[in-house]
Design a protein around this motif. Structure first.
Motif, mmCIF file in Angstrom:
data_model
loop_
_atom_site.group_PDB
_atom_site.id
_atom_site.type_symbol
_atom_site.label_atom_id
_atom_site.label_comp_id
_atom_site.label_asym_id
_atom_site.label_seq_id
_atom_site.Cartn_x
_atom_site.Cartn_y
_atom_site.Cartn_z
ATOM 1 N N TRP A 64 -2.283 -97.563 -45.329
ATOM 2 C CA TRP A 64 -0.930 -97.849 -45.929
ATOM 3 C C TRP A 64 0.024 -97.320 -44.892
ATOM 4 O O TRP A 64 -0.008 -96.103 -44.475
ATOM 5 N N ILE A 124 -3.224 -107.069 -49.533
ATOM 6 C CA ILE A 124 -2.850 -106.582 -50.667
ATOM 7 C C ILE A 124 -1.949 -107.471 -51.585
ATOM 8 O O ILE A 124 -1.197 -108.199 -50.951
ATOM 9 N N TRP A 148 5.591 -100.740 -57.955
ATOM 10 C CA TRP A 148 6.288 -100.476 -56.654
ATOM 11 C C TRP A 148 7.711 -101.288 -56.308
ATOM 12 O O TRP A 148 8.636 -100.834 -55.764
ATOM 13 N N MET A 179 -3.730 -102.076 -58.208
ATOM 14 C CA MET A 179 -2.840 -101.631 -59.317
ATOM 15 C C MET A 179 -2.966 -102.618 -60.711
ATOM 16 O O MET A 179 -2.302 -102.671 -61.537
ATOM 17 N N TRP A 192 -13.694 -101.238 -54.182
ATOM 18 C CA TRP A 192 -13.812 -100.015 -53.493
ATOM 19 C C TRP A 192 -13.327 -99.014 -54.485
ATOM 20 O O TRP A 192 -13.009 -98.935 -55.730
ATOM 21 N N PHE A 247 -8.473 -91.151 -48.553
ATOM 22 C CA PHE A 247 -7.290 -91.610 -48.783
ATOM 23 C C PHE A 247 -5.962 -90.641 -48.879
ATOM 24 O O PHE A 247 -5.148 -90.629 -48.138
ATOM 25 N N HIS A 270 -9.594 -96.385 -44.453
ATOM 26 C CA HIS A 270 -8.168 -96.532 -45.232
ATOM 27 C C HIS A 270 -7.557 -95.173 -45.564
ATOM 28 O O HIS A 270 -8.190 -94.382 -45.935
HETATM 29 C C1 GLC Z 1 -2.705 -97.846 -54.395
HETATM 30 C C2 GLC Z 1 -4.064 -98.200 -53.544
HETATM 31 C C3 GLC Z 1 -4.210 -97.969 -52.271
HETATM 32 C C4 GLC Z 1 -2.985 -98.446 -51.427
HETATM 33 C C5 GLC Z 1 -1.654 -97.997 -52.178
HETATM 34 C C6 GLC Z 1 -0.440 -98.668 -51.693
HETATM 35 O O1 GLC Z 1 -2.631 -96.334 -54.622
HETATM 36 O O2 GLC Z 1 -5.117 -97.651 -54.291
HETATM 37 O O3 GLC Z 1 -5.416 -98.166 -51.819
HETATM 38 O O4 GLC Z 1 -2.846 -97.935 -50.093
HETATM 39 O O5 GLC Z 1 -1.906 -98.229 -53.519
HETATM 40 O O6 GLC Z 1 -0.671 -99.972 -51.889
#
Ligand code: GLC
Length: 841
Positions: A292, A357, A394, A431, A507, A543, A568
């Motif tokens: 990210w 994504i 988001w 999400m 995942w 993460f 990631h």
């Molecule tokens: C969520 C996902 C993660 C991603 C983030 C931003 O937390 O699980 O993998 O990087 O959103 O999109």
């Protein structure tokens, strides 16, 4: 003060007012709506069904009409029994997104009816009904007990429950994604897909739940699919150590019980009920780099250059939410990615497959064409009064597509075309629990939101929620297929329900850069495989947080043999590329990546087995020996396909570890050292080593190291053979496209063994039309005791062969029989000093 500072540092707060205002609006709105729509939990005790009053025979089964409800017992196949209980006894089966199995003809059953009991029997399973209490007992034809009701079915208002015996010593697996180790016995697990911030060992529920349980005892394996997608739970001996209970807040108690002699038989039955994973493109088994925060065209160009220049094999690069225009799905930011299609094309030319994504929340923005189109085509979820659901994610205030409507799936699939046409080769569905960005408030949509459910409307709580992620992934899959009909879609999802394997990989969500999570990666992936969704893996390196160099190195080693291999990390964390931890870890990463690419044909074969009969890609050690209870809890080692055993180092500072090897003879994969199984061995594992073993008698197919799948035409297949008696398989096809479905595929069966006259033989039989591109096969036989006299191939002499320290090597064309003929008796074990005795404990 510190807590406040921590809360304010969370990403949702960083997003500021665009999130906080819709979050507040959402919360206020819910206060009012909850009063109108929220249903109250029923009061009172659960009621048992009572005495069976009448019995109604049906093709393949029976209806039991009891005092307080109705039960259907129906043989779907001779091994699989469906049992349904409800107050109304509706004849129609509830609509299911999980079960796709279509019965060809009713299973032949016999009935033995007496005033006290009724027995309905197929040739494989007998279901006995105790009429006084409407309690059921299932036995295999040889008398083994598969299931026995304790309290049996019980009802309360809309709620349903089923309780049955949990025999002493039985181990429990499956249930999708659980953070509780391998054997799940002893706890209650919720069915409610949840975006937990910073989950850890024991956290429950997580993103993805699959109500499929596999029970294992030395002489029995069985499966239960609780096909009820509403909010619920399963208790595996927490409330009562001798009992398991499934519970759902609404709907029918509908479950499928399947019996087998071993886990393979159960997974085969489960995946024929719920569908098989389609074959992914081979590149998806390669390495994926993500973070990210890769947020400009230049970043991707540099990244691509780094991988190729440093000779670190890599197939996929990920575009997280930063690529979007203000987090609007199906758009990209034209300032930071002015030439997206050209960039993607350039990456493709260098062998990278870009993966983007996508999030389900559609920003309610009157200038956003996809939102306007969605409004016009009426694709969004609604409250019972017909107003559209709006909640914060988001991009701020969002509407949510109702993926349970065919019309919405088609709409989504159409927009997927935009990303496919831009050049994205895979789509990552995130999400989709669905999760909200709602600081301090509800993490998903209200229970009473209405889902179309393919024209059988259901509320969010009674199924819409738990199937949301799966249906989003399905819409994405269908979209990719529609826009690139000749390519296999690569789809990944965070949330899912039973049957999602038909569309997607997954995942393990937002894990953490800790040793605990390194270890959890194994049990989570294993239980996913035992739930029919084997294409999965963790965020390598973690993460949340930042891994030490050592942890990152160990994680690369582990992930190099997991089904899905991706690095990631969260926005703002330190760099997490294979070269970010210094030269030593870069070299370790390179050898992990090279191992991955060499092993691709073996991994791909394991995928093909999963497609064919549901065997997971990675398997718990008990898969080898289901009768050996010592293996039931092993969650620090696993099988990769049929032949390899991986025992990664999971402890900080460790340079050796113990491995519990199943019975038989094993070889260290790299050094060829022999080990006797059936106990514990201690193996050396310096920081640059992944302890990996091959079963004696196995043939491991290898490819040359490549920087990405398809970099060079495959000129040679390498077979690393570990001397002993055994059978192995290899699956081959074009690695992309669908010709394999029309027979353009090939299975090879290898049989190896020592013959009494003093020779070692490898037989190679192929079936299928696929013609692999290579003409050369390099065979390396490890573990031959003395220098052979000659090597013969299909009756003629091998052109050239070498012998060096127990290894015979030759290069030839494909053959049907290779014979390594000794000067005297030829055995693998004449030199006993090479066979390490296990250290039993
Ligand atoms: C969520 C996902 C993660 C991603 C983030 C931003 O937390 O699980 O993998 O990087 O959103 O999109």
């Amino acid at each position: 003060m510190n807590t406040i500072r921590k809360i304010l540092a969370r990403p949702e707060f960083q997003l500021g007012l665009p999130i906080l205002i819709p979050a507040l609006r959402y919360r206020l709105g819910n206060l009012l709506r909850n009063r109108r729509f929220k249903s109250r939990s029923p009061h009172g005790e659960f009621q048992a069904l009572g005495r069976v009053l009448t019995v109604e025979r049906q093709p393949g089964g029976v209806w039991l009409h009891a005092q307080q409800g109705h039960v259907e017992i129906h043989f779907v196949t001779p091994d699989v029994v469906r049992m349904r209980a409800s107050r109304e006894g509706t004849a129609d089966l509830p609509f299911s997104y999980a079960v796709t199995f279509a019965e060809a003809a009713p299973v032949a059953v016999t009935y033995e009816d007496s005033p006290q009991t009724l027995v309905v029997r197929s040739e494989r399973v007998a279901c006995e009904v105790d009429k006084a209490a409407c309690h059921l007992t299932l036995r295999a034809a040889d008398g083994r007990l598969i299931a026995q009701d304790t309290a049996g079915f019980r009802l309360r208002g809309e709620q349903v429950m089923w309780s049955s015996r949990l025999p002493d010593g039985e181990a429990c697996y499956g249930l999708g994604e659980r953070g509780s180790g391998l054997n799940l016995r002893g706890r209650r697990y919720a069915f409610w897909n949840s975006d937990l911030v910073k989950y850890r060992l024991g956290s429950d529920p997580l993103y993805l739940s699959i109500p499929f349980l596999m029970g294992l005892q030395p002489d029995l394996a069985y499966g239960v699919l609780w096909d009820n997608p509403s909010r619920g739970w399963v208790d595996l001996g927490e409330a009562d150590p001798g009992e398991k209970t499934f519970f759902a807040e609404s709907g029918e108690a509908c479950l499928y019980l399947m019996a087998g002699h071993d886990p393979q038989a159960v997974l085969a039955a489960y995946t024929s009920l719920t569908g098989h994973m389609p074959l992914p493109p081979v590149w998806a088994l390669g390495f994926h780099q993500s973070r990210w925060g890769y947020d400009t065209e230049a970043t991707f160009r540099t990244l691509a250059h780094q991988f190729r220049q440093r000779r670190l094999p890599c197939d996929a690069l990920y575009f997280d939410i930063d690529y979007m225009d203000g987090y609007r799905v199906f758009t990209w930011n034209r300032e930071r990615f002015p030439q997206m299609p050209a960039l993607l094309n350039d990456l493709c030319t260098q062998g990278f497959k870009p993966v983007a994504i996508i999030d389900p929340g559609i920003k309610t923005d009157s200038k956003f064409d996809i939102y306007l189109d969605g409004l016009q085509r009426d694709v969004f979820l609604k409250y019972p009064d017909g107003t559209r659901v709006a909640a914060p994610v988001w991009p701020g205030r969002c509407h949510f597509p109702d993926f349970s409507r065919p019309h919405t799936r088609a709409w989504w699939a159409e927009h997927v075309g935009k990303l496919v046409q831009a050049g994205f080769a895979g789509l990552w569905n995130d999400m989709n629990e669905p999760a909200l960005i709602n600081p301090g408030g509800e993490k998903s949509l209200p229970d009473y939101v209405v889902h179309d459910w393919d024209e059988h409307p259901r509320s969010h709580v009674s199924g819409g929620h738990n199937t949301y992620g799966m249906l989003m992934a399905r819409s994405t899959y269908e979209g990719m297929l529609q826009h690139r009909p000749d390519r296999r879609p690569f789809v990944m999802t965070r949330a899912a329900y039973a049957g999602a394997q038909r569309y997607t990989s997954s995942w393990t969500g937002d894990n953490s850069a800790t040793w605990e999570h390194l270890r959890l990666s194994i049990s989570m992936a294993l239980n996913m495989g035992l739930s029919g969704l084997p294409f999965t893996g963790p965020d390598t390196g973690g993460f949340h947080g930042e891994p030490s160099a050592e942890l990152f190195a160990r994680w690369m080693e582990l992930s190099s043999v997991l089904p899905y291999f991706r690095v990631h990390t969260i926005a703002g964390s330190a760099d997490q590329e294979p070269w970010s931890f210094g030269e030593q870890v870069e070299a370790i990463s390179r050898s992990a990546l090279e191992r991955r690419y060499r092993l691709l044909p073996a991994l791909y074969t394991a995928f093909a087995q999963a497609v064919r009969n549901g065997a997971p890609v990675i398997r718990p050690l008990f898969w080898m020996e289901p009768r050996n209870k010592a293996l039931y809890g092993v969650d620090d080692a696993f099988m990769v396909g049929d032949t390899l055993l991986a025992a990664p180092v999971l402890e900080e500072g460790a340079t050796q570890r113990e491995v519990l090897l199943p019975a038989g003879t094993w070889y260290a994969f790299e050094s060829g050292e022999m080990l006797r199984g059936g106990g514990r061995v201690t193996v050396q594992a310096p920081l640059d080593a992944l302890p990996l073993f091959a079963r004696a008698g196995s043939v491991i197919p290898l490819w040359p190291v490549m920087q990405y799948v398809g970099e060079q035409p495959l000129e040679e297949l390498h077979l690393r053979v570990f001397a002993g008696t055994g059978e192995s398989v290899l699956y081959e096809d074009a690695g992309e496209g669908f010709a394999y479905r029309d027979g353009d595929a090939r299975w090879s069966a290898f049989t190896t063994g020592f013959l009494p006259g003093g020779e070692f033989v490898i037989d190679w039989h192929t079936s299928g039309a696929y013609q692999p591109p290579y003409e050369r096969v390099r065979v390396e036989v490890v573990g031959i005791s003395g220098e052979p006299e000659r090597v013969e191939l299909d009756g003629g002499m091998a052109p050239v062969w070498y012998f060096n320290e127990g290894v015979v090597e030759f290069v030839a064309g494909p053959f049907e029989r290779a014979r390594i003929i000794g000067r005297g008796a030829l055995t693998p074990f004449t030199d006993e000093t090479r066979l390490h005795p296990p250290h039993f404990k």
